[in-house]
Design a protein around this motif. Structure first.
Motif, PDB file in Angstrom:
ATOM      1  N   PRO A   1      -4.892  10.681   0.017  1.00  0.00           N
ATOM      2  CA  PRO A   1      -4.131   9.441  -0.151  1.00  0.00           C
ATOM      3  C   PRO A   1      -4.043   8.625   1.110  1.00  0.00           C
ATOM      4  N   PHE A   2      -4.338   9.085   2.406  1.00  0.00           N
ATOM      5  CA  PHE A   2      -4.530   7.859   3.237  1.00  0.00           C
ATOM      6  C   PHE A   2      -5.897   7.295   3.243  1.00  0.00           C
ATOM      7  N   LEU A   3      -6.940   7.987   2.770  1.00  0.00           N
ATOM      8  CA  LEU A   3      -8.208   7.156   2.320  1.00  0.00           C
ATOM      9  C   LEU A   3      -7.894   6.100   1.276  1.00  0.00           C
ATOM     10  N   VAL A   4      -7.208   6.462   0.406  1.00  0.00           N
ATOM     11  CA  VAL A   4      -6.868   5.182  -0.754  1.00  0.00           C
ATOM     12  C   VAL A   4      -6.080   4.279   0.034  1.00  0.00           C
TER      13      VAL A   4
ATOM     14  N   GLY B   1      -6.169   3.205  -8.786  1.00  0.00           N
ATOM     15  CA  GLY B   1      -5.750   2.538 -10.096  1.00  0.00           C
ATOM     16  C   GLY B   1      -4.466   1.801  -9.895  1.00  0.00           C
ATOM     17  N   TYR B   2      -3.547   2.294  -8.826  1.00  0.00           N
ATOM     18  CA  TYR B   2      -2.226   1.412  -8.770  1.00  0.00           C
ATOM     19  C   TYR B   2      -2.628   0.520  -7.660  1.00  0.00           C
ATOM     20  N   LYS B   3      -3.476   0.397  -6.969  1.00  0.00           N
ATOM     21  CA  LYS B   3      -4.022  -0.474  -5.968  1.00  0.00           C
ATOM     22  C   LYS B   3      -4.270  -1.789  -6.676  1.00  0.00           C
ATOM     23  N   ILE B   4      -4.749  -1.946  -7.965  1.00  0.00           N
ATOM     24  CA  ILE B   4      -4.930  -3.212  -8.570  1.00  0.00           C
ATOM     25  C   ILE B   4      -3.762  -3.815  -8.993  1.00  0.00           C
ATOM     26  N   ALA B   5      -2.510  -3.110  -9.129  1.00  0.00           N
ATOM     27  CA  ALA B   5      -0.920  -3.701  -9.532  1.00  0.00           C
ATOM     28  C   ALA B   5      -0.382  -4.095  -8.145  1.00  0.00           C
ATOM     29  N   THR B   6      -0.525  -3.252  -7.031  1.00  0.00           N
ATOM     30  CA  THR B   6       0.222  -3.408  -6.123  1.00  0.00           C
ATOM     31  C   THR B   6      -0.419  -4.525  -5.230  1.00  0.00           C
ATOM     32  N   ASN B   7      -1.528  -4.457  -4.680  1.00  0.00           N
ATOM     33  CA  ASN B   7      -2.416  -5.025  -4.026  1.00  0.00           C
ATOM     34  C   ASN B   7      -2.893  -6.322  -4.636  1.00  0.00           C
TER      35      ASN B   7
ATOM     36  N   SER C   1       0.757  -1.186  -0.108  1.00  0.00           N
ATOM     37  CA  SER C   1       0.214  -0.012  -0.003  1.00  0.00           C
ATOM     38  C   SER C   1       0.735   1.241  -0.082  1.00  0.00           C
ATOM     39  N   LEU C   2       2.122   1.268   0.495  1.00  0.00           N
ATOM     40  CA  LEU C   2       2.877   2.216   0.792  1.00  0.00           C
ATOM     41  C   LEU C   2       3.567   2.623  -0.753  1.00  0.00           C
ATOM     42  N   VAL C   3       3.923   1.384  -1.475  1.00  0.00           N
ATOM     43  CA  VAL C   3       4.478   1.552  -2.876  1.00  0.00           C
ATOM     44  C   VAL C   3       3.456   2.158  -3.530  1.00  0.00           C
ATOM     45  N   SER C   4       2.244   1.931  -3.348  1.00  0.00           N
ATOM     46  CA  SER C   4       1.134   2.362  -4.288  1.00  0.00           C
ATOM     47  C   SER C   4       1.010   4.025  -4.083  1.00  0.00           C
ATOM     48  N   LEU C   5       1.457   4.412  -2.616  1.00  0.00           N
ATOM     49  CA  LEU C   5       1.186   5.551  -2.523  1.00  0.00           C
ATOM     50  C   LEU C   5       2.498   6.390  -3.244  1.00  0.00           C
ATOM     51  N   ILE C   6       3.693   5.731  -2.955  1.00  0.00           N
ATOM     52  CA  ILE C   6       4.698   6.556  -3.671  1.00  0.00           C
ATOM     53  C   ILE C   6       4.561   6.646  -5.195  1.00  0.00           C
ATOM     54  N   TRP C   7       3.858   5.719  -5.835  1.00  0.00           N
ATOM     55  CA  TRP C   7       3.667   5.803  -7.240  1.00  0.00           C
ATOM     56  C   TRP C   7       2.632   6.848  -7.359  1.00  0.00           C
ATOM     57  N   GLN C   8       1.733   7.084  -6.439  1.00  0.00           N
ATOM     58  CA  GLN C   8       0.438   8.064  -6.685  1.00  0.00           C
ATOM     59  C   GLN C   8       1.229   9.363  -6.641  1.00  0.00           C
ATOM     60  N   PHE C   9       2.222   9.591  -5.478  1.00  0.00           N
ATOM     61  CA  PHE C   9       2.646  10.804  -5.383  1.00  0.00           C
ATOM     62  C   PHE C   9       3.660  11.132  -6.465  1.00  0.00           C
ATOM     63  N   GLY C  10       4.385  10.403  -7.109  1.00  0.00           N
ATOM     64  CA  GLY C  10       5.363  10.418  -8.087  1.00  0.00           C
ATOM     65  C   GLY C  10       4.608  10.946  -9.535  1.00  0.00           C
ATOM     66  N   THR C  11       3.367  10.227  -9.636  1.00  0.00           N
ATOM     67  CA  THR C  11       2.461  10.349 -10.721  1.00  0.00           C
ATOM     68  C   THR C  11       2.084  11.951 -10.819  1.00  0.00           C
ATOM     69  N   LEU C  12       1.500  12.272  -9.489  1.00  0.00           N
ATOM     70  CA  LEU C  12       1.102  13.662  -9.477  1.00  0.00           C
ATOM     71  C   LEU C  12       2.098  14.815  -9.663  1.00  0.00           C
ATOM     72  N   HIS C  13       3.298  14.464  -9.287  1.00  0.00           N
ATOM     73  CA  HIS C  13       4.257  15.411  -9.635  1.00  0.00           C
ATOM     74  C   HIS C  13       4.513  15.332 -11.347  1.00  0.00           C
ATOM     75  N   LEU C  14       4.651  14.239 -11.567  1.00  0.00           N
ATOM     76  CA  LEU C  14       5.068  14.306 -13.162  1.00  0.00           C
ATOM     77  C   LEU C  14       3.953  14.944 -13.835  1.00  0.00           C
ATOM     78  N   LEU C  15       2.569  14.947 -13.486  1.00  0.00           N
ATOM     79  CA  LEU C  15       1.369  15.422 -14.064  1.00  0.00           C
ATOM     80  C   LEU C  15       1.529  16.868 -14.081  1.00  0.00           C
ATOM     81  N   GLY C  16       2.271  17.349 -13.124  1.00  0.00           N
ATOM     82  CA  GLY C  16       2.236  18.814 -12.788  1.00  0.00           C
ATOM     83  C   GLY C  16       1.289  19.359 -11.981  1.00  0.00           C
TER      84      GLY C  16
END
Length: 786
Positions: free
Chosen positions: A288-291, A365-371, A262-277
């Motif tokens: 993010p904690f709710l997710v 969306g990332y939870k499908i891959a990680t969990n 779950s923490l891995v997907s959180l890192i992916w989520q934060f990284g994607t947000l930054h990359l999207l601007g």
């Protein structure tokens, strides 16, 4: 579907090392991106798009008072403002505010600014000059000069406007530039909030003077400062969750897997947000904690499945493959539903909510891959002893005792009783939730505690000034060259008078009220002359004397503003005032003129509340439609559609009733909580119903099938709900009220959804099975043979 799951299982587990290496590399790269994510806020993205009020606000933004402004009060702790030292401090604060980054310098107003005029009638007519002459310096503030300034404030009608009604405070107000006119960069609200503290409050507040600051930028800054507390409580919730998972599985390996994934997907989520601007808005910092909570919910189901298979004698790889195949379909369905739930929030035409929805959707969306994929693959590499398997089997049998008792709800007689009871609760919840509030239910900033410094300042400003941060501007659109239309101005005056009588309206300001004041001045101050002149030319001459008309009218009076200053911006206050404006507009039409709602910060909040109210039902209907479609595609059984969705609907309305009882309004902060509750409730329903289908397909009747299903997944469902509830319940102690409200609401919804899943769902399914017996074999999606 079964063949696809089998092929995926063979493909992924045949290349386990590749999958893990790719995940590790992606996590490292995303960590660098996530480290650059910053908290960002903006006033513009809080504005509902294409709403009548916001269109009025945008159209006349340069002619009316801007809703995005900051108000500073210099208040004497002892005595009144009228001392040399206090007036000197007011001047210093005015100068300091003027040169803050982001402030529209020409909009700054206080007793010391040259755009505040004192008007008097002389033998030669009106004379207008700055209230405090530019020749007066702080060193020249003798008692006589101070008395003259005080006289001008009273005679000029600035009591309650720029000076508090008790004479102890002086006001400085400034509008903000959303975009820096020189650099083109958006305003950094958090930096401005810190500047207000560092350059205004700290240097000038002392034993003699108190500095009060209110405004959107200050709220954002206070919330951002409280974010450290948010992270602490999220950390506590994470720790409690990890300890609870360890208690459940008695293995640090199986504890770290769901939490780590779950923490891995959180890192992916934060990284994607930054990359999207994008940045992370302070009001969305809990999303993010709710997710993450959704991820833990699915992770516990995976751990439950793996330990069950290990207890049955499988090795770790076989157990992991069984978990992947057995939970891919229900897990994907549940996450797809949660994803749809958050995506539907895109329907709300508020950029802030759309950004929040995007943040949540990426995480889900990332939870499908990680969990659902990464977790079982990682688990396949660990080894578990036969002793651990034996102890796991013993714990499973011990915990199943409670589920066997709860499973009695599936007995036909009990199922009927529980169904009737649930429907009764549903009806009561619908009634009790009627009239729940949309918007803020407290004065000041609803995101902060009532005793927060900001809210104390807000209450003080509202008590001592006739203007503050809460005002609603109604625009009167008229034909060009209407400055001599006495009938129009009497109409505006009548409207202002009617609104001044409404509860919550502190004062009313308009060109009509100014014209009446000036007309009395032209007639030696006679009160009976404080009326709109009948002669148009006289009215036009009076209006010509206005030295400052911004915020009140434009040059040819084709735009007239009626500023309604309110005691607060509670949802009930706003709704009542807006309804009265619409009522007057319908009952008193004026040919050639139109009353338009609305500008001011209350106009923005009114638009936000209306958009939330209008969007919520369609959004929820889309969510439930998506759930029904996904359930039908998976099970091809209408009974499943009703059994999974009806308990969810009951839980949602119970949540609405809880919100009303606890005075929690539906806001930008609480909306994602209710959407999340739907997602978690679907998780519980899908996992339980999935095992039910497997046992029905293997010949058990529905009562025995539910006993087995609840024994296998019910414990994990109850455990997940209790664990997440205990974690978020700690939020109730947060310094941020919106986090405390979200904690209470989440705790309640986690438990209610769990209770509905283990009681109402079996009862509904059994009653439907009895009323409409199956004629075809049960369809089992995915590989359920394990």
């Amino acid at each position: 579907m079964t063949g696809l799951v089998a092929r995926l299982e063979r493909l992924l587990f045949a290349h386990r090392a590749v999958v893990l290496i790719v995940a590790v590399v992606l996590t490292v790269l995303m960590t660098f991106a996530a480290a650059q994510l910053r908290i960002s806020a903006g006033f513009e993205k809080m504005l509902p798009q294409h709403h009548e009020y916001i269109e009025t606000f945008e159209k006349y933004r340069n002619e009316l008072f801007d809703a995005n402004r900051v108000v500073i009060v210099v208040r004497a702790r002892h005595g009144e403002l009228w001392t040399e030292q206090n007036l000197r401090t007011l001047l210093q604060v005015t100068d300091a505010v003027t040169y803050l980054d982001g402030v529209n310098r020409g909009s700054v107003m206080s007793l010391w600014t040259p755009n505040v005029f004192y008007n008097e009638i002389t033998e030669d007519g009106f004379r207008s000059e700055p209230l405090i002459s530019g020749t007066i310096t702080p060193d020249a503030l003798t008692p006589d000069v101070i008395n003259e300034i005080r006289h001008r404030v009273i005679a000029g009608g600035y009591g309650g406007l720029l000076v508090s009604k008790d004479g102890a405070g002086g006001l400085v107000v400034a509008e903000l530039n959303e975009i820096d006119p020189h650099s083109g960069e958006p305003l950094d609200y958090i930096a401005l909030a810190h500047a207000l503290e560092d350059k205004i409050r700290k240097p000038f507040e002392n034993a003699d003077v108190e500095i009060q600051i209110i405004g959107f930028s200050k709220v954002v800054g206070d919330i951002a400062d409280g974010a450290s507390g948010v992270l602490v409580f999220c950390g506590i919730a994470l720790l409690l969750t990890a300890l609870a998972v360890f208690w459940y599985c008695r293995s640090w390996t199986l504890t770290l897997l769901p939490v780590g994934c779950s923490l891995v997907s959180l890192i992916w989520q934060f990284g994607t947000l930054h990359l999207l601007g994008f940045g992370l808005d302070p009001l969305a910092i809990l999303v993010p904690f709710l997710v993450f909570a959704i991820g833990v919910s699915h992770g516990v189901q995976q751990i439950n499945f793996i330990t069950r298979q290990i207890a049955a004698g499988d090795d770790s790889q076989a157990a992991a493959r069984a978990s992947f195949s057995g939970l891919l379909i229900p897990g994907s369905l549940a996450l797809a539903t949660a994803l749809v739930s958050f995506v539907t929030m895109m329907l709300v035409p508020i950029p802030m909510i759309r950004e929040l929805a995007l943040t949540a959707s990426i995480g889900v969306g990332y939870k499908i891959a990680t969990n659902l994929v990464l977790l079982p693959i990682a688990a396949s590499y660990f080894r578990f002893t036969q002793d651990y398997a034996a102890r796991a089997l013993a714990r499973r049998e011990q915990r199943s005792v409670l589920m066997q008792k709860i499973a009695r709800v599936a007995e036909p007689r009990n199922a009927v009783l529980v169904t009737l009871l649930t429907l009764g609760v549903f009806a009561a919840a619908v009634v009790l939730s009627h009239g729940r509030h949309i918007g803020s239910l407290q004065p000041g900033a609803a995101e902060l505690r009532p005793d927060a410094r900001y809210n104390l300042d807000s209450v003080s400003v509202a008590e001592h000034f006739d203007i503050g941060l809460d005002w609603l501007t109604v625009v009167v659109e008229a034909p060009p060259e209407s400055c001599e239309n006495s009938d129009l101005f009497r109409y505006v005056d009548e409207f202002g008078w009617e609104m001044s009588r409404e509860p919550g309206v502190v004062s009313v300001e308009s060109a009509a009220t100014m014209a009446k004041l000036y007309n009395a001045g032209f007639n030696e101050g006679q009160l009976k002359m404080a009326a709109i002149p009948r002669d148009g030319r006289t009215l036009g001459y009076i209006l010509h004397q206005f030295q400052q008309s911004r915020g009140i009218r434009n040059g040819d009076c084709s735009v007239l503003a009626v500023n309604l200053y309110l005691a607060d911006h509670k949802a009930t206050t706003i709704k009542n005032i807006v309804a009265k404006v619409k009522e007057f507009r319908s009952a008193h039409p004026f040919e050639g003129a139109t009353l338009r709602l609305a500008s001011g910060n209350v106009g923005v909040e009114a638009a936000t509340n209306e958009v939330l109210e209008e969007s919520e039902l369609p959004m929820m209907l889309y969510v439930y439609a998506a759930i029904l479609i996904l359930v039908f595609l998976a099970y091809r059984d209408w009974r499943a559609m009703i059994a999974c969705c009806l308990p969810l609907t009951v839980a949602t309305f119970i949540g609405y009733a809880f919100m009303k009882a606890c005075d929690i309004g539906l806001t930008i902060s609480t909306l994602p909580v209710m959407v999340l509750a739907v997602g978690v409730g679907v998780d519980y329903a899908f996992y339980i119903y999935n095992r039910l289908q497997w046992h029905l397909a293997h010949g058990l009747d529905i009562v025995k099938a539910f006993e087995q299903a609840l024994s296998e997944t019910g414990v994990a469902t109850v455990f997940t709900a209790i664990t997440l509830s205990v974690g978020v319940a700690t939020w109730s102690f947060s310094a941020l009220k919106f986090q405390a409200d979200m904690g209470k609401l989440l705790t309640f919804m986690f438990m209610v959804n769990m209770l509905m899943a283990i009681t109402a769902l079996p009862a509904f399914a059994v009653v439907l099975e009895r009323l409409f017996p199956r004629r075809k074999p049960v369809r089992v999606p995915g590989l359920m043979q394990h």
